[in-house]
Design a protein around this motif. Structure first.
Motif, short mmCIF file in Angstrom:
data_model
loop_
_atom_site.label_atom_id
_atom_site.label_comp_id
_atom_site.label_asym_id
_atom_site.label_seq_id
_atom_site.Cartn_x
_atom_site.Cartn_y
_atom_site.Cartn_z
N GLU A 191 0.83 -1.20 0.00
CA GLU A 191 0.00 0.00 0.00
C GLU A 191 0.87 1.25 0.00
O GLU A 191 0.54 2.24 -0.67
CB GLU A 191 -0.92 -0.01 1.21
CG GLU A 191 -2.02 -1.05 1.13
CD GLU A 191 -2.87 -1.10 2.39
OE1 GLU A 191 -2.40 -0.58 3.43
OE2 GLU A 191 -3.98 -1.66 2.34
N ALA A 192 1.98 1.20 0.71
CA ALA A 192 2.90 2.34 0.72
C ALA A 192 3.56 2.52 -0.64
O ALA A 192 3.88 3.63 -1.05
CB ALA A 192 3.96 2.15 1.81
N LEU A 193 3.74 1.41 -1.35
CA LEU A 193 4.43 1.45 -2.64
C LEU A 193 3.54 1.94 -3.77
O LEU A 193 3.92 2.84 -4.52
CB LEU A 193 4.97 0.05 -2.98
CG LEU A 193 5.81 -0.08 -4.27
CD1 LEU A 193 7.12 0.68 -4.13
CD2 LEU A 193 6.07 -1.56 -4.55
N VAL A 194 2.35 1.37 -3.90
CA VAL A 194 1.50 1.68 -5.05
C VAL A 194 0.24 2.46 -4.67
O VAL A 194 -0.57 2.78 -5.55
CB VAL A 194 1.09 0.39 -5.80
CG1 VAL A 194 2.32 -0.36 -6.26
CG2 VAL A 194 0.19 -0.49 -4.95
N GLY A 195 0.08 2.76 -3.39
CA GLY A 195 -1.09 3.51 -2.96
C GLY A 195 -2.16 2.60 -2.38
O GLY A 195 -2.23 1.41 -2.70
N ASN A 196 -3.00 3.17 -1.55
CA ASN A 196 -4.05 2.38 -0.89
C ASN A 196 -5.42 2.66 -1.48
O ASN A 196 -6.43 2.34 -0.87
CB ASN A 196 -4.04 2.64 0.61
CG ASN A 196 -4.21 4.11 0.95
OD1 ASN A 196 -4.49 4.93 0.07
ND2 ASN A 196 -4.03 4.46 2.22
N GLY A 197 -5.47 3.23 -2.66
CA GLY A 197 -6.75 3.51 -3.29
C GLY A 197 -7.26 2.37 -4.15
O GLY A 197 -8.14 2.57 -4.99
N HIS A 198 -6.67 1.18 -3.98
CA HIS A 198 -7.07 0.01 -4.76
C HIS A 198 -7.64 -1.07 -3.84
O HIS A 198 -7.41 -1.06 -2.63
CB HIS A 198 -5.86 -0.59 -5.49
CG HIS A 198 -5.01 0.39 -6.20
ND1 HIS A 198 -5.33 0.92 -7.43
CD2 HIS A 198 -3.82 0.97 -5.85
CE1 HIS A 198 -4.39 1.77 -7.81
NE2 HIS A 198 -3.46 1.81 -6.87
N ASP A 199 -8.35 -1.99 -4.44
CA ASP A 199 -8.66 -3.25 -3.78
C ASP A 199 -7.44 -4.12 -4.01
O ASP A 199 -7.29 -4.75 -5.06
CB ASP A 199 -9.92 -3.86 -4.40
CG ASP A 199 -10.29 -5.20 -3.75
OD1 ASP A 199 -9.56 -5.65 -2.84
OD2 ASP A 199 -11.28 -5.79 -4.19
N LEU A 200 -6.52 -4.12 -3.04
CA LEU A 200 -5.17 -4.65 -3.24
C LEU A 200 -4.99 -6.01 -2.56
O LEU A 200 -5.40 -6.21 -1.43
CB LEU A 200 -4.15 -3.66 -2.68
CG LEU A 200 -2.67 -3.89 -2.96
CD1 LEU A 200 -2.39 -3.81 -4.45
CD2 LEU A 200 -1.84 -2.84 -2.21
N THR A 201 -4.36 -6.94 -3.30
CA THR A 201 -4.01 -8.25 -2.76
C THR A 201 -2.54 -8.53 -3.08
O THR A 201 -2.08 -8.24 -4.18
CB THR A 201 -4.89 -9.36 -3.38
OG1 THR A 201 -6.23 -9.19 -2.94
CG2 THR A 201 -4.40 -10.74 -2.96
N VAL A 202 -1.83 -9.11 -2.12
CA VAL A 202 -0.43 -9.49 -2.31
C VAL A 202 -0.29 -10.97 -1.98
O VAL A 202 -0.72 -11.42 -0.92
CB VAL A 202 0.52 -8.68 -1.42
CG1 VAL A 202 1.97 -9.07 -1.69
CG2 VAL A 202 0.32 -7.18 -1.63
N THR A 203 0.32 -11.73 -2.89
CA THR A 203 0.57 -13.15 -2.63
C THR A 203 1.98 -13.51 -3.08
O THR A 203 2.59 -12.81 -3.89
CB THR A 203 -0.41 -14.07 -3.39
OG1 THR A 203 -0.08 -14.06 -4.78
CG2 THR A 203 -1.85 -13.62 -3.21
N GLU A 204 2.46 -14.61 -2.54
CA GLU A 204 3.69 -15.20 -3.04
C GLU A 204 3.37 -15.95 -4.33
O GLU A 204 2.21 -16.22 -4.62
CB GLU A 204 4.30 -16.13 -1.99
CG GLU A 204 4.72 -15.39 -0.72
CD GLU A 204 5.47 -16.28 0.25
OE1 GLU A 204 5.77 -17.45 -0.11
OE2 GLU A 204 5.77 -15.83 1.37
N PRO A 205 4.39 -16.29 -5.11
CA PRO A 205 4.13 -16.89 -6.42
C PRO A 205 3.74 -18.36 -6.43
O PRO A 205 3.38 -18.88 -7.48
CB PRO A 205 5.45 -16.68 -7.17
CG PRO A 205 6.48 -16.64 -6.10
CD PRO A 205 5.82 -15.98 -4.93
#
Length: 367
Positions: free
Chosen positions: A17-31
């Motif tokens: 969120e700090a990198l690309v902004g928190n204005g998205h419905d954001l998900t982070v996963t490992e590959p």
């Protein structure tokens, strides 16, 4: 709110969120965990893939060993299951990570130490829509632009093909513009991805991404339908640094700017047909409107000004056609303005560079 999926094995949701902004419905996963498979089944507006997948160092081909190879694996999976993927982009801290890759446009050899300012050429090589540098101060705005561009494209084109009218609407072309007829002709000449058929069948695998690819890797990347500050200034007869002052003097010039989807990912672009119309309207004036208030030093003094490029096909500036030669780089779109290089660049460059010189311009100290 755009849905963004980041694939990274060393990034927390808070850091993302700090990198690309928190204005998205954001998900982070490992590959390569269950969360990745769950995310793969969902619909997204943008997928960002970290190039430096440290976990992948423990794996060997044919498994993905970095972000670029993971993208290829996901493309293959999508073909097999007939699934459309959204825009995909590489995210990296190392601008020189692809320095040994041959770009899709230009010489048959690596030429750029960094992918920055060469994203269209490297994107085509790596089969991604774009590449992002994590330390780019404008990263948040660019990610938002790319994600929202796909979201809007999906809303505009839906499951069927794209029509010419929809392409016009997507670009934000105002039908009330005085230069609408010129713009329609220019868009057609730019060969947009019109794919609609009589039955309006579902789009090909890339779907709405097709318009993203056309804009980012063709229409906005090369001078034709749109042009850069250098090209606009050369056309108007002023120096590129004087464009902002010219806009203040001529409100009609501001209306020539392209402000539609993906305009945040490139430097300022101008509608070429709008510039043509503005010039035609001022043709009877002794002093063009945009030159009013400018100093003599703001005007170009070279004859037949042309925009020149360097060995990596990045714009250098404006010079006289007498001091430059036309070149024919591999992969340069036929519908776009032919590029020029200064004679000094050609004469001082490597031998292979001289083979790009247009046959009609050979000689005269240029080969």
């Amino acid at each position: 709110m755009s849905r963004v999926w980041i694939i990274d094995d060393d990034l927390s949701l808070q850091a993302a969120e700090a990198l690309v902004g928190n204005g998205h419905d954001l998900t982070v996963t490992e590959p390569s965990d269950e969360a990745f498979l769950d995310a793969l089944a969902e619909d997204w507006d943008l997928i960002l893939v970290d190039e430096e997948l440290w976990e992948a160092e423990k794996r060997t081909p044919p498994h993905a060993v970095d972000g670029a190879s993971l993208v290829m694996t996901m493309r293959a999976w999508a073909r097999r299951v007939k699934r459309r993927l959204p825009s995909m982009a590489i995210l990296t801290n190392a601008p020189g990570v692809f320095a040994d890759e041959v770009p899709a446009v230009g010489a048959w050899r690596p030429v750029a130490a960094s992918f920055i300012d060469h994203e269209p050429q490297m994107g085509r090589t790596l089969d991604v829509e774009w590449l992002f540098y994590k330390s780019d101060p404008e990263l948040k705005a660019k990610v938002e632009d790319l994600a929202s561009a796909y979201e809007r494209a999906y809303q505009e084109f839906g499951e069927g093909g794209t029509s010419f009218v929809e392409v016009k609407t997507y670009l934000g072309l105002n039908d009330r513009a005085e230069w609408i007829a010129l713009a329609e002709d220019a868009i057609r000449e730019a060969r947009p991805p019109v794919t609609e058929d009589a039955a309006n069948q579902p789009t090909p695998q890339r779907g709405p991404v097709t318009i993203i690819v056309w804009l980012l890797q063709r229409a906005l990347a090369f001078p034709g339908l749109f042009v850069s500050d250098n090209h606009a200034a050369a056309f108007l007869g002023i120096k590129a640094e004087a464009l902002d002052m010219a806009i203040e003097a001529t409100p009609a010039l501001a209306a020539c700017r392209y402000t539609g989807p993906l305009s945040q990912l490139v430097t300022r672009r101008w509608w070429t047909p709008a510039l043509d119309a503005l010039a035609a309207a001022s043709s009877s004036s002794e002093i063009p409107a945009w030159c009013e208030g400018l100093r003599p030093e703001d005007l170009l003094t070279v004859d037949d000004p042309v925009v020149t490029y360097d060995i990596t096909l990045a714009e250098v500036g404006i010079t006289s056609a007498a001091d430059a030669v036309r070149v024919n780089p591999r992969g340069w779109p036929a519908e776009c303005l032919q590029p020029w290089m200064s004679r000094a660049t050609i004469n001082e460059g490597p031998r292979w560079l001289k083979e790009m010189v247009d046959p009609d311009d050979r000689g005269g100290g240029a080969a």
